[in-house]
Design an enzyme around this catalytic site. Structure first.
Site, PDB file in Angstrom:
ATOM      1  CB  SER A  96      21.771  -7.129 -38.562  1.00 45.00           C
ATOM      2  OG  SER A  96      23.544  -6.952 -38.031  1.00 45.00           O
ATOM      3  CE  LYS A  99      23.291  -3.519 -39.732  1.00 51.20           C
ATOM      4  NZ  LYS A  99      23.832  -5.309 -40.309  1.00 51.20           N
ATOM      5  CE1 TYR A 220      23.630  -0.605 -37.699  1.00 54.82           C
ATOM      6  CE2 TYR A 220      25.905  -0.716 -36.391  1.00 54.82           C
ATOM      7  CZ  TYR A 220      25.296  -1.354 -37.373  1.00 54.82           C
ATOM      8  OH  TYR A 220      25.918  -2.608 -38.184  1.00 54.82           O
ATOM      9  CE1 TYR A 272      24.407  -8.416 -42.473  1.00 55.11           C
ATOM     10  CE2 TYR A 272      24.389 -10.733 -41.278  1.00 55.11           C
ATOM     11  CZ  TYR A 272      24.196  -9.224 -41.432  1.00 55.11           C
ATOM     12  OH  TYR A 272      23.720  -8.008 -40.534  1.00 55.11           O
ATOM     13  CB  VAL A 290      25.571 -10.603 -34.495  1.00 56.91           C
ATOM     14  CG1 VAL A 290      26.296 -11.140 -36.068  1.00 56.91           C
ATOM     15  CG2 VAL A 290      25.984  -9.753 -33.746  1.00 56.91           C
TER      16      VAL A 290
END
Length: 336
Positions: A96, A99, A220, A272, A290
């Site tokens: 992530s 991103k 992605y 998050y 992660v």
């Protein structure tokens, strides 16, 4: 109290408040004392055993093969000086963290409104892979959760894997590391198990937010599989902390507004559902993945990169969080 006395009293309060603010501002903008490898090593050793309180992600089978005991800690200071301790050559996938780079490219191509008309600026109390309000408002909450990130990547122009290659090239540029590649085994593992992400993709396609095919989703999966080190993460943190200027002073992408946008999203949603508590304890824009990495931006000052693959219940590196927390407290790095 007559009017003159009241005005004098009010004036005194205003002056006191102004001086107090100036003192606080001076403290926060003061130069950070030089950080030594000894300090980083001490923090790393203190927090090494936190991996026992986490678990390596195994919902993507290839990620489950990571050594839970691996740990690394890197800092890039304002002068571009790089400090590394721990397993500094250990590679892991961005997941992530990619991103924030994809968001930069999407906004650069479409403008901020062109991206955020399709998603929100909101934080969340839900995990990174939650569908959130896709089934109600039809739009992702933010570009840091999976749904918003999938949409962000789909907004990058180009056929086939060209959008992914733009992200890869930007990661290589920011880090100054042209050897960075994506891990094909992790990519294939993510693609074969990514049914939840696939569901998000088709919900957004059904809602008219995405018009392309699954090549966009493959991009992605590939960006999440980009492999790098904790030092590379520290350089990414530095880049966004310093108006998109690279650690070596290269300013071809200098953009203070872009930096503010990315940092604000990192602060409110980069960790998050833990983001609110993290803002209270660490108080710095950060983005976790992660794969066990976390990149941190200390605005105007430095970048921090940590790696330890055992994750806490929020999907953030357990040891990584505690290393960042100790460094932030020791050097008073919090924005607040």
């Amino acid at each position: 109290m007559n009017n003159n006395s009241f005005l004098l009293s009010a004036k005194g309060i205003c002056i006191a408040a102004f001086l107090s603010f100036n003192t606080m501002y001076a403290q926060k903008t003061a130069e950070i004392p030089t950080i030594s490898e000894k300090t980083l090593s001490s923090i790393l050793e203190k927090n090494r055993t936190y991996y026992t309180q986490g678990k390596v992600a195994d919902y993507i089978p290839e990620l489950g093969k990571m050594d839970a005991k691996a740990i690394a800690f890197s800092v890039v200071e304002k002068n571009g000086r790089v400090l590394n301790v721990g397993d500094v050559y250990k590679k892991f996938t961005m997941q992530s963290i990619s991103k924030i780079v994809a968001l930069m490219i999407a906004v650069k191509e479409n403008g901020e409104a062109g991206v955020f008309d399709k998603m929100g600026y909101f934080g969340t109390d839900q995990p990174f892979n939650h569908f959130s309000n896709l089934e109600t408002t039809g739009k992702p909450l933010n570009p840091m959760m999976n749904a918003g990130a999938i949409l962000t990547t789909s907004l990058i122009s180009g056929e086939g894997e060209k959008p992914f290659l733009k992200i890869l090239d930007m990661v290589r540029y920011i880090t100054g590391n042209q050897t960075i590649e994506y891990n094909t085994s992790v990519y294939q593992s993510e693609k074969s198990t990514g049914h939840r992400n696939r569901g998000m993709f088709y919900l957004m396609k059904n809602n008219g937010l995405i018009s392309g095919n699954e090549d966009q989703l493959d991009n992605y999966f590939k960006q999440c599989s980009i492999e790098l080190t904790a030092e590379d993460l520290a350089k990414i943190g530095y880049f966004f902390a310093n108006d998109c200027i690279r650690f070596d002073g290269d300013d071809r992408y200098k953009n203070a507004e872009m930096s503010r946008l990315i940092l604000s999203q990192m602060l409110i949603a980069g960790m998050y559902e833990f983001s609110g508590e993290y803002a209270r304890t660490v108080g710095l824009p950060s983005k976790s993945g992660v794969g066990g990495g976390i990149t941190v931006s200390v605005p105007g000052k430095m970048g921090i990169g940590v790696f330890s693959p055992a994750l806490d219940k929020h999907g953030n590196s357990a040891a990584g969080y505690h290393m960042i927390l100790d460094l932030a407290r020791q050097y008073d790095l919090s924005l607040f």
